[in-house]
Scaffold this motif. Sequence first.
Motif, short mmCIF file in Angstrom:
data_model
loop_
_atom_site.label_atom_id
_atom_site.label_comp_id
_atom_site.label_asym_id
_atom_site.label_seq_id
_atom_site.Cartn_x
_atom_site.Cartn_y
_atom_site.Cartn_z
N THR A 1 0.81 -1.22 0.00
CA THR A 1 0.00 0.00 0.00
C THR A 1 0.84 1.27 0.00
O THR A 1 1.94 1.28 0.57
CB THR A 1 -0.95 0.02 1.21
N THR A 2 0.29 2.29 -0.64
CA THR A 2 0.90 3.62 -0.60
C THR A 2 0.20 4.50 0.43
O THR A 2 0.55 5.67 0.57
CB THR A 2 0.84 4.28 -1.98
N LEU A 3 -0.77 3.98 1.15
CA LEU A 3 -1.51 4.75 2.15
C LEU A 3 -0.72 4.92 3.45
O LEU A 3 -1.07 5.77 4.27
CB LEU A 3 -2.87 4.10 2.45
N ILE A 4 0.31 4.12 3.64
CA ILE A 4 1.17 4.22 4.83
C ILE A 4 2.51 4.74 4.33
O ILE A 4 3.06 4.20 3.36
CB ILE A 4 1.35 2.83 5.49
N PRO A 5 3.09 5.76 4.96
CA PRO A 5 4.39 6.26 4.50
C PRO A 5 5.45 5.17 4.48
O PRO A 5 5.60 4.43 5.44
CB PRO A 5 4.74 7.34 5.52
N ALA A 6 6.15 5.07 3.35
CA ALA A 6 7.20 4.05 3.19
C ALA A 6 8.52 4.56 3.72
O ALA A 6 8.79 5.71 3.75
CB ALA A 6 7.33 3.65 1.74
#
Length: 123
Positions: A118-123
């Motif tokens: 997911t891109t919804l959580i900062p990587a």
Amino acid sequence: MTQPVGRLGSIALDCDDPRTLAAFWATVLDGRITVETDRFCGVELGSLLLVTVRVPAYEPPQWPDGRPKQFHLDVAVRDLDEAERRALAAGATKAAEQPMPTSWRVLLDPAGHPFCVTTLIPA
């Protein structure tokens, strides 16, 4: 703020093949297998240990109905397409149901555990 009781030290995933599952997660999360037996493997992920454990008559969870009900992991990424491609190359499969494919992709590890990139959580 109060003092915590402790820190989360490990997450254990039931499976029928601990070695295969440990190798998969070591590849996907850039971990290192530190314990490896036919019944139990440990993948070091910084301060967290991901454990794969052989259980008798293992049944993979079903997505999205959750039989048997289990939790899933979310992997924070910068590029969904690249993360999906690399996870599939490592042995994941893509779940048939994709509720929000522009923000996260539901994949299954080699033992059938659902997880999301997911891109919804900062990587």
